[in-house]
Design a protein around this motif. Sequence first.
Motif, short mmCIF file in Angstrom:
data_model
loop_
_atom_site.label_atom_id
_atom_site.label_comp_id
_atom_site.label_asym_id
_atom_site.label_seq_id
_atom_site.Cartn_x
_atom_site.Cartn_y
_atom_site.Cartn_z
N TYR A 42 16.98 4.32 5.07
CA TYR A 42 15.70 5.02 4.93
C TYR A 42 15.30 5.24 3.46
O TYR A 42 14.14 4.99 3.11
N PRO A 43 16.21 5.67 2.58
CA PRO A 43 15.81 5.83 1.17
C PRO A 43 15.31 4.52 0.55
O PRO A 43 14.38 4.54 -0.27
N ALA A 44 15.89 3.40 0.94
CA ALA A 44 15.42 2.11 0.42
C ALA A 44 13.99 1.82 0.90
O ALA A 44 13.18 1.27 0.15
N MET A 45 13.68 2.21 2.13
CA MET A 45 12.31 2.02 2.64
C MET A 45 11.32 2.85 1.85
O MET A 45 10.26 2.37 1.46
N VAL A 46 11.67 4.10 1.62
CA VAL A 46 10.79 4.98 0.85
C VAL A 46 10.58 4.43 -0.55
O VAL A 46 9.45 4.35 -1.05
N ALA A 47 11.66 4.00 -1.19
CA ALA A 47 11.57 3.45 -2.54
C ALA A 47 10.72 2.19 -2.57
O ALA A 47 9.89 2.01 -3.47
N LEU A 48 10.89 1.32 -1.59
CA LEU A 48 10.12 0.07 -1.55
C LEU A 48 8.63 0.35 -1.39
O LEU A 48 7.79 -0.24 -2.08
N HIS A 49 8.28 1.26 -0.52
CA HIS A 49 6.87 1.57 -0.29
C HIS A 49 6.23 2.27 -1.50
O HIS A 49 5.08 1.99 -1.83
N ALA A 50 6.98 3.13 -2.15
CA ALA A 50 6.46 3.76 -3.37
C ALA A 50 6.32 2.72 -4.48
O ALA A 50 5.31 2.71 -5.20
N ALA A 51 7.32 1.85 -4.60
CA ALA A 51 7.28 0.81 -5.63
C ALA A 51 6.10 -0.14 -5.41
O ALA A 51 5.50 -0.61 -6.39
N LEU A 52 5.77 -0.42 -4.17
CA LEU A 52 4.62 -1.28 -3.89
C LEU A 52 3.36 -0.72 -4.53
O LEU A 52 2.62 -1.45 -5.21
N LEU A 53 3.11 0.55 -4.34
CA LEU A 53 1.89 1.16 -4.86
C LEU A 53 1.87 1.15 -6.39
O LEU A 53 0.85 0.81 -7.00
N VAL A 54 2.98 1.52 -6.99
CA VAL A 54 3.07 1.52 -8.45
C VAL A 54 2.93 0.11 -8.99
O VAL A 54 2.18 -0.14 -9.96
N ALA A 55 3.61 -0.85 -8.37
CA ALA A 55 3.57 -2.23 -8.85
C ALA A 55 2.19 -2.86 -8.70
O ALA A 55 1.79 -3.66 -9.56
N CYS A 56 1.48 -2.51 -7.65
CA CYS A 56 0.10 -3.02 -7.49
C CYS A 56 -0.73 -2.67 -8.72
O CYS A 56 -1.40 -3.54 -9.29
#
Length: 172
Positions: A42-56
């Motif tokens: 679950y922490p990896a999912m949260v990190a991936l979704h947050a990183a998506l927004l920042v990376a966009c």
Amino acid sequence: MIWYTALVLAVAAERIAELVIALRNARWSLARGGTEAGRGHYPAMVALHAALLVACLAETWLAGRPFHALLGWTMVAVVAAAQVLRWWCVRTLGRRWNTRVIVVPGLPPVTGGPYRRLRHPNYAAVAAEGAALPLVHGAWVTAVLFTVFNAALMAVRIPCEDGALAGADARA
């Protein structure tokens, strides 16, 4: 690029709304004897979704990615469709919808709404949005990386969820 930043921030606000709903639903599920599976990923999912927004935003602003109208507007439509599908999932599952894998014993499987046609429609929405949101404004590196990392995460998440649901079916 200001409007794209606003779009990404709107998706971020939507994610916060999801987390609020998920927290409320988790409390409801746990109060009814629900058990959680998959805490480790679950922490990896949260990190991936947050990183998506920042990376966009980072890729668009820092790499000066241009907006290509045909691709951009098509991807806006895909992002919108993904939101519709995601909220259809939330509505169909009701209090059982969550960002975590929590199964309440004794509840029958959900087979209505988008679950009538797809086993994991919410994950289809996530995959579509994760590829489309960066491509709205040409952030192709972000789109590729999210897609690869999300596929790896789904290779863990989907079997975890299927196993948890199968265990609940066996106990029912």
